[in-house]
Design a protein around this motif. Structure first.
Motif, PDB file in Angstrom:
ATOM      1  N   UNK A 173      17.206   9.615 -12.598  1.00  0.00           N
ATOM      2  CA  UNK A 173      16.389  10.659 -13.213  1.00  0.00           C
ATOM      3  C   UNK A 173      17.206  11.421 -14.243  1.00  0.00           C
ATOM      4  N   UNK A 174      16.521  12.056 -15.179  1.00  0.00           N
ATOM      5  CA  UNK A 174      17.193  12.840 -16.210  1.00  0.00           C
ATOM      6  C   UNK A 174      17.708  14.149 -15.610  1.00  0.00           C
ATOM      7  N   UNK A 175      18.889  14.598 -16.018  1.00  0.00           N
ATOM      8  CA  UNK A 175      19.413  15.877 -15.500  1.00  0.00           C
ATOM      9  C   UNK A 175      18.809  17.061 -16.237  1.00  0.00           C
ATOM     10  N   UNK A 176      18.847  18.224 -15.589  1.00  0.00           N
ATOM     11  CA  UNK A 176      18.419  19.450 -16.264  1.00  0.00           C
ATOM     12  C   UNK A 176      19.621  20.063 -16.988  1.00  0.00           C
ATOM     13  N   UNK A 212      19.722  16.748 -10.904  1.00  0.00           N
ATOM     14  CA  UNK A 212      18.630  15.776 -11.063  1.00  0.00           C
ATOM     15  C   UNK A 212      17.265  16.447 -11.092  1.00  0.00           C
ATOM     16  N   UNK A 213      16.353  15.827 -11.837  1.00  0.00           N
ATOM     17  CA  UNK A 213      14.977  16.325 -11.946  1.00  0.00           C
ATOM     18  C   UNK A 213      14.008  15.259 -11.451  1.00  0.00           C
ATOM     19  N   UNK A 214      12.726  15.470 -11.715  1.00  0.00           N
ATOM     20  CA  UNK A 214      11.682  14.514 -11.347  1.00  0.00           C
ATOM     21  C   UNK A 214      11.404  13.531 -12.482  1.00  0.00           C
ATOM     22  N   UNK A 215      12.091  13.713 -13.631  1.00  0.00           N
ATOM     23  CA  UNK A 215      11.842  12.885 -14.816  1.00  0.00           C
ATOM     24  C   UNK A 215      12.681  11.615 -14.745  1.00  0.00           C
ATOM     25  N   UNK A 216      12.023  10.471 -14.731  1.00  0.00           N
ATOM     26  CA  UNK A 216      12.714   9.189 -14.619  1.00  0.00           C
ATOM     27  C   UNK A 216      13.364   8.799 -15.949  1.00  0.00           C
ATOM     28  N   UNK A 217      14.511   8.126 -15.864  1.00  0.00           N
ATOM     29  CA  UNK A 217      15.182   7.641 -17.072  1.00  0.00           C
ATOM     30  C   UNK A 217      14.478   6.381 -17.567  1.00  0.00           C
ATOM     31  N   UNK A 218      14.721   5.971 -18.832  1.00  0.00           N
ATOM     32  CA  UNK A 218      14.141   4.722 -19.332  1.00  0.00           C
ATOM     33  C   UNK A 218      14.480   3.518 -18.458  1.00  0.00           C
ATOM     34  N   UNK A 219      15.704   3.480 -17.918  1.00  0.00           N
ATOM     35  CA  UNK A 219      16.093   2.352 -17.064  1.00  0.00           C
ATOM     36  C   UNK A 219      15.247   2.306 -15.794  1.00  0.00           C
ATOM     37  N   UNK A 220      14.973   3.477 -15.219  1.00  0.00           N
ATOM     38  CA  UNK A 220      14.130   3.527 -14.016  1.00  0.00           C
ATOM     39  C   UNK A 220      12.691   3.137 -14.345  1.00  0.00           C
ATOM     40  N   UNK A 221      12.197   3.626 -15.468  1.00  0.00           N
ATOM     41  CA  UNK A 221      10.817   3.295 -15.872  1.00  0.00           C
ATOM     42  C   UNK A 221      10.678   1.798 -16.144  1.00  0.00           C
ATOM     43  N   UNK A 222      11.705   1.208 -16.738  1.00  0.00           N
ATOM     44  CA  UNK A 222      11.665  -0.234 -16.998  1.00  0.00           C
ATOM     45  C   UNK A 222      11.635  -1.019 -15.691  1.00  0.00           C
TER      46      UNK A 222
END
Length: 659
Positions: free
Chosen positions: A544-547, A552-562
């Protein structure tokens, strides 16, 4: 003398005031025979030869500020004189906390000039962790960057009786405090007196290569941090040898300072090595690890760079995210170039001919990528402090940006083994061979042991740990497990991290965890558990993307989304992902694939569970250098682990989590 333990005051000591004998070789051809000298002597030599060379640069309010080596040295001496003025005595402690800056460097060297010993503190430390270091090193003076860090010490000041004053180097210091808090200029002005300067000069001349120069506090993955005492010779000899093997050019190198200065990697790469060779250090913005590092790299165009694996992984993820936007011919060219790059990089290591199209691919792709990252002049790109995935190594190789993996500890003044440029000097997947002039061996139980002029003096005030970790031949036992082939070292685990199953088999968890993360790149952390259990289980978190604070936040990184897309999931954030049955099936399949490569049945993962939040430094899961605090995480998630083993984990589909 009757109370001395074997090897004490010969191979090691726990007394920072003791001058430890140096490990100088009798072989004139060995780098270990180099004449010893202090950090101060090295600094004086550089200033004499290159007084106007730019030593440090930092951008503030949109403008670049510069320090020549002459100005740098004078301010260090003045800071040392100010310490004398407030009563600091030789071998007394000074604690420093703050992001990388010229003031950090000046306070560090100023303390050394005054005969004191610096204890660096990670900026992520809370009040209690700050208290531990300041109390342990008996700090008389504390140097803080700003009011945020000042307040950490004000909360525990009643338990720090040795503190005589605090220096705050940015912002306006408060006036109504239990001890005097100086502003930066105000403190430096204390060092203008003739008497203080004369005393500093005397203390500078009195120091010996075998004296303690600085303290590096270990990350404390398995307990309280230990204070690693590094001598002048540990630092100057290691910096000198590293400069030789990497072909460092005097007055011609640029480094970007962004890694924590309380860590030995930054101390060696940013502080000591550049100073010895009149290099220029450019300071990054405090938001470097949250995305601004590339901006500084583009402006500084460093010639040498050190990054922990997570830094290189973040760059890799960002570049892959950009690459996903390419389509058609542009995508075809990129894929072709990376194929040529990987084959060509391996060919260069072996001394084979480069594949057809190499120069064209360099013109069209590699050179542009390096320029966009600010690494077009970077001759040496190092990775260390933690294991790095083969996938990441080969990704950078595919762009002709090979990373050189190295291994070392605070106790070895940084590097112990390293891969080097040139045919036969780099074996990808290993951490390289020993620095010239030092020894690395594997004990009968598989433990990595070190001996040489880079090996530390001992743990300050900790005779029990020091005497246990040094053997009768002067070898330091690292606690890491490894194997050697043709002199190249491979790390296989850590003794204290070994999982002993109910069947009595020793399992190194890191190797399994790395395989899981390589198989499924959207996974941020995988922690294998199973001590005294019949089978292994694993705790898994998604990337997830850091704040702004790096949490860590609830926002997934591109690698996780892929990875989610590959699983057929349409989840767009962490909460949705944890509720989607498809991702559970996908991870089942990934772990099953990893299990197929297991060397024994005991090393197969049988169950796993998702974490609703990734590991973080702020919550004590990770050290400031991103090492996993395994025992703390195990305690923190004890309830979840018990549910895994009691078959109580229920998936979104209602099916219990079994492989």
């Amino acid at each position: 003398m009757a109370n001395l333990l074997p090897g004490e005051n010969v191979f090691w000591t726990v007394d920072p005031t003791f001058e430890l004998p140096l490990r100088i070789s009798n072989d004139p051809k060995s780098p270990a025979s180099k004449a010893p000298f202090t950090v101060i002597e090295a600094f004086k030599k550089t200033v004499k030869q290159y007084p106007r060379q730019t030593a440090m640069k930092i951008k503030r309010d949109g403008k670049w500020l510069k320090w020549s080596y002459s100005r740098y040295f004078k301010q260090c001496r003045q800071f040392g004189a100010a310490l004398v003025k407030v009563g600091l005595q030789p071998f007394q402690g000074v604690a420093i906390i703050g992001f990388n800056s010229p003031e950090w460097f000046i306070a560090d060297f100023g303390t050394i000039f005054a005969g004191g010993i610096v204890g660096g503190i990670y900026t992520t430390n809370g009040p209690e962790a700050c208290h531990y270091v300041a109390d342990h090193c008996e700090a008389r003076v504390i140097v803080v960057e700003n009011e945020i860090h000042l307040n950490k010490f004000l909360q525990v000041l009643d338990r720090l009786p040795n503190v005589q004053c605090i220096v705050q180097y940015t912002g306006e210091p408060p006036k109504d405090t239990p001890v005097k808090v100086y502003g930066w200029k105000e403190f430096l002005d204390l060092g203008k007196g003739v008497e203080q300067k004369a005393e500093v000069d005397r203390r500078m001349s009195a120091q010996k290569p075998g004296n303690c120069c600085t303290l590096i506090y270990t990350s404390g993955t398995t307990g309280s941090p230990k204070a690693v005492m590094l001598s002048h010779d540990n630092l100057t000899w290691t910096a000198s040898v590293c400069s030789d093997i990497f072909g460092v050019k005097t007055a011609d190198e640029v480094a970007v300072s962004y890694l924590p200065l309380s860590h030995i990697a930054a101390q060696m790469m940013d502080v000591h090595a550049p100073m010895m060779k009149a290099g220029t250090v450019v300071f990054a913005d405090p938001s470097a690890l949250r995305g601004s590092l590339v901006v500084t790299l583009q402006e500084a165009r460093p010639t040498l760079m050190m990054g922990v694996p997570r830094v290189w992984e973040k760059i890799e993820e960002k570049m892959k995210d950009i690459g996903r936007q390419n389509t058609g011919v542009k995508k075809m060219i990129g894929d072709w170039a990376k194929d040529v790059g990987l084959r060509g990089s391996y060919a260069k290591i072996k001394g084979d001919s480069l594949p057809w199209g190499w120069w064209l691919a360099d013109t069209m792709v590699y050179s542009k990528v390096r320029a966009n990252l600010g690494l077009d002049r970077c001759r040496v790109k190092l990775t260390g402090a933690a294991p790095i995935k083969m996938q990441t190594l080969e990704y950078f190789m595919s762009l002709d940006m090979g990373l050189l993996e190295m291994y070392g500890l605070s106790e070895t003044a940084g590097p112990q083994t390293v891969n080097l440029p040139g045919v036969g000097n780099n074996r990808v997947g290993t951490v390289g061979r020993s620095l010239p002039g030092i020894e690395t061996k594997i004990s009968s139980v598989g433990e990595i042991c070190c001996r040489g002029r880079n090996t530390f003096m001992g743990y300050m005030k900790n005779k029990k740990s020091t005497s246990k970790d040094f053997d009768d031949e002067g070898f330091f036992h690292t606690g890491d497990l490894g194997k050697m082939s043709d002199g190249f070292l491979s790390i296989t685990g850590r003794i204290k991290e070994l999982i002993i199953t109910a069947g009595g088999e020793n399992v190194p968890p890191v190797l399994i965890e790395d395989k899981i993360k390589t198989e499924m790149p959207g996974i941020s952390n995988a922690m294998v558990v199973g001590d005294r259990k019949k089978y292994l289980a694993c705790l898994i978190s998604l990337k997830t993307e850091p704040d702004e604070a790096g949490d860590p936040t609830d926002v997934l990184t591109p690698a996780a989304l892929e990875m989610l897309a590959a699983a057929g999931s349409k989840a767009k954030n962490l909460k949705e992902a944890l509720a989607d049955p498809l991702i559970y099936d996908f991870i089942d399949a990934g772990i099953a694939a990893v299990n197929e490569t297991a060397t024994s049945r005991a090393q197969r993962v049988s169950k796993w569970a998702f974490l609703e939040k990734d590991f973080s430094i702020s919550e004590g899961d990770l050290t400031p250098t991103m090492k996993l605090k395994r025992s703390k995480v195990t305690t923190k998630y004890e309830s979840l682990i018990n549910k895994v083993y009691n078959d109580e984990i229920v998936r979104p589909t209602g099916i219990r989590a079994k492989l």
